[in-house]
Enzyme design. Sequence first.
Site, PDB file in Angstrom:
ATOM      1  N   LYS A  10       0.819  -1.222   0.000  1.00  0.00           N
ATOM      2  CA  LYS A  10       0.000   0.000   0.000  1.00  0.00           C
ATOM      3  C   LYS A  10       0.855   1.275   0.000  1.00  0.00           C
ATOM      4  CE  LYS A  10      -3.879  -2.310   2.253  1.00  0.00           C
ATOM      5  NZ  LYS A  10      -4.957  -2.162   3.264  1.00  0.00           N
ATOM      6  N   TYR A  50     -12.465  -1.553  -3.457  1.00  0.00           N
ATOM      7  CA  TYR A  50     -12.938  -1.749  -2.087  1.00  0.00           C
ATOM      8  C   TYR A  50     -14.454  -1.567  -1.958  1.00  0.00           C
ATOM      9  CZ  TYR A  50      -8.288  -2.177   0.011  1.00  0.00           C
ATOM     10  OH  TYR A  50      -7.038  -2.616   0.384  1.00  0.00           O
ATOM     11  N   PHE A  58     -15.208   3.926   7.367  1.00  0.00           N
ATOM     12  CA  PHE A  58     -13.854   4.284   6.945  1.00  0.00           C
ATOM     13  C   PHE A  58     -13.663   4.241   5.424  1.00  0.00           C
ATOM     14  CE2 PHE A  58     -13.882  -0.258   8.123  1.00  0.00           C
ATOM     15  CZ  PHE A  58     -13.440  -0.850   6.932  1.00  0.00           C
ATOM     16  N   ARG A  86      -2.119 -14.608   4.792  1.00  0.00           N
ATOM     17  CA  ARG A  86      -2.729 -13.838   5.878  1.00  0.00           C
ATOM     18  C   ARG A  86      -1.978 -14.045   7.198  1.00  0.00           C
ATOM     19  NH1 ARG A  86      -7.416 -11.214   4.676  1.00  0.00           N
ATOM     20  NH2 ARG A  86      -8.487 -11.475   6.667  1.00  0.00           N
ATOM     21  N   THR A  92      -5.300  -7.209  10.695  1.00  0.00           N
ATOM     22  CA  THR A  92      -5.564  -5.920  10.028  1.00  0.00           C
ATOM     23  C   THR A  92      -5.008  -4.761  10.849  1.00  0.00           C
ATOM     24  OG1 THR A  92      -7.586  -6.835   9.066  1.00  0.00           O
ATOM     25  CG2 THR A  92      -7.404  -4.434   9.122  1.00  0.00           C
ATOM     26  N   ASN A 113      -2.054   0.093   6.689  1.00  0.00           N
ATOM     27  CA  ASN A 113      -1.536  -1.164   7.240  1.00  0.00           C
ATOM     28  C   ASN A 113      -0.604  -1.924   6.291  1.00  0.00           C
ATOM     29  OD1 ASN A 113      -3.529  -1.982   5.515  1.00  0.00           O
ATOM     30  ND2 ASN A 113      -4.629  -3.264   6.967  1.00  0.00           N
ATOM     31  N   HIS A 116      -2.151  -5.524   1.652  1.00  0.00           N
ATOM     32  CA  HIS A 116      -3.460  -6.179   1.554  1.00  0.00           C
ATOM     33  C   HIS A 116      -3.219  -7.640   1.220  1.00  0.00           C
ATOM     34  CE1 HIS A 116      -7.574  -7.054   0.265  1.00  0.00           C
ATOM     35  NE2 HIS A 116      -7.041  -7.627  -0.809  1.00  0.00           N
ATOM     36  N   GLU A 127      -9.985 -10.211  -7.206  1.00  0.00           N
ATOM     37  CA  GLU A 127      -9.011  -9.117  -7.055  1.00  0.00           C
ATOM     38  C   GLU A 127      -7.885  -9.231  -8.079  1.00  0.00           C
ATOM     39  OE1 GLU A 127     -10.012  -8.685  -2.290  1.00  0.00           O
ATOM     40  OE2 GLU A 127      -8.049  -9.442  -2.887  1.00  0.00           O
TER      41      GLU A 127
HETATM   42  P1  CMP Z   1      -7.360  -4.555   3.841  1.00  0.00           P
HETATM   43  O1  CMP Z   1      -6.928  -5.878   4.326  1.00  0.00           O
HETATM   44  O2  CMP Z   1      -6.784  -4.049   2.567  1.00  0.00           O
HETATM   45  O3  CMP Z   1      -8.966  -4.553   3.710  1.00  0.00           O
HETATM   46  C1  CMP Z   1      -9.773  -3.439   3.975  1.00  0.00           C
HETATM   47  C2  CMP Z   1      -8.995  -2.266   4.466  1.00  0.00           C
HETATM   48  O4  CMP Z   1      -9.757  -1.279   5.105  1.00  0.00           O
HETATM   49  C3  CMP Z   1      -8.003  -2.712   5.528  1.00  0.00           C
HETATM   50  O5  CMP Z   1      -7.000  -3.489   4.972  1.00  0.00           O
HETATM   51  C4  CMP Z   1      -7.590  -1.370   6.097  1.00  0.00           C
HETATM   52  O6  CMP Z   1      -6.653  -0.696   5.258  1.00  0.00           O
HETATM   53  C5  CMP Z   1      -8.901  -0.625   6.033  1.00  0.00           C
HETATM   54  N1  CMP Z   1      -9.586  -0.613   7.339  1.00  0.00           N
HETATM   55  C6  CMP Z   1     -10.116  -1.669   7.992  1.00  0.00           C
HETATM   56  N2  CMP Z   1     -10.642  -1.274   9.162  1.00  0.00           N
HETATM   57  C7  CMP Z   1     -10.441   0.055   9.253  1.00  0.00           C
HETATM   58  C8  CMP Z   1     -10.759   1.030  10.225  1.00  0.00           C
HETATM   59  N3  CMP Z   1     -11.399   0.715  11.348  1.00  0.00           N
HETATM   60  N4  CMP Z   1     -10.412   2.319   9.980  1.00  0.00           N
HETATM   61  C9  CMP Z   1      -9.769   2.651   8.841  1.00  0.00           C
HETATM   62  N5  CMP Z   1      -9.434   1.741   7.859  1.00  0.00           N
HETATM   63  C10 CMP Z   1      -9.765   0.469   8.074  1.00  0.00           C
END
Ligand code: CMP
Length: 138
Positions: A10, A50, A58, A86, A92, A113, A116, A127
């Site tokens: 990311k 997404y 969010f 994973r 996450t 984070n 993905h 995806e």
């Molecule tokens: P990802 O695994 O790419 O899947 C969905 C994404 O949403 C996740 O990683 C984070 O980047 C984002 N995400 C999930 N929960 C939150 C949250 N509570 N606040 C902000 N971003 C979030």
Amino acid sequence: MSNRTFTMIKPDATSKGYTGAILDQIIQSGFKVKAMKWIHLTPSQAGQFYEVHKERPFYGELVEFMSSGPIVAAILEKDNAVADFRTLIGATNFKDAAEGTIRKKYASSIGENAVHGSDSDENAAIESNFFFSNFERF
Ligand code: CMP
């Protein structure tokens, strides 16, 4: 069980110079790169990717973040790819991620984070198809 998963490194991680270290950890963990792309998503593309999170509070923040800079998208191959990847990236929220996982090492918040990883074989295929044609995977 499928042997392929999909990942993105990311914008937070690419902008901090972590791309090489993350790819190295992925490859050293036994994943083979089957497709790879360095790309800057538009807000529309990030929103489409997404879309499943559209109703989440969010979502707007996520779309803005994912279109804020370049990402690396890739298809990875390994036995039990979705589950093993994973495990490699961790929870996450990096605060809950196990020591040594990619998110524990490189993430800075629950949203930013670092990586993905697909959550199912079905989503790995969806995806992967979002980013790669059949001519771009090997
Ligand atoms: P990802 O695994 O790419 O899947 C969905 C994404 O949403 C996740 O990683 C984070 O980047 C984002 N995400 C999930 N929960 C939150 C949250 N509570 N606040 C902000 N971003 C979030």
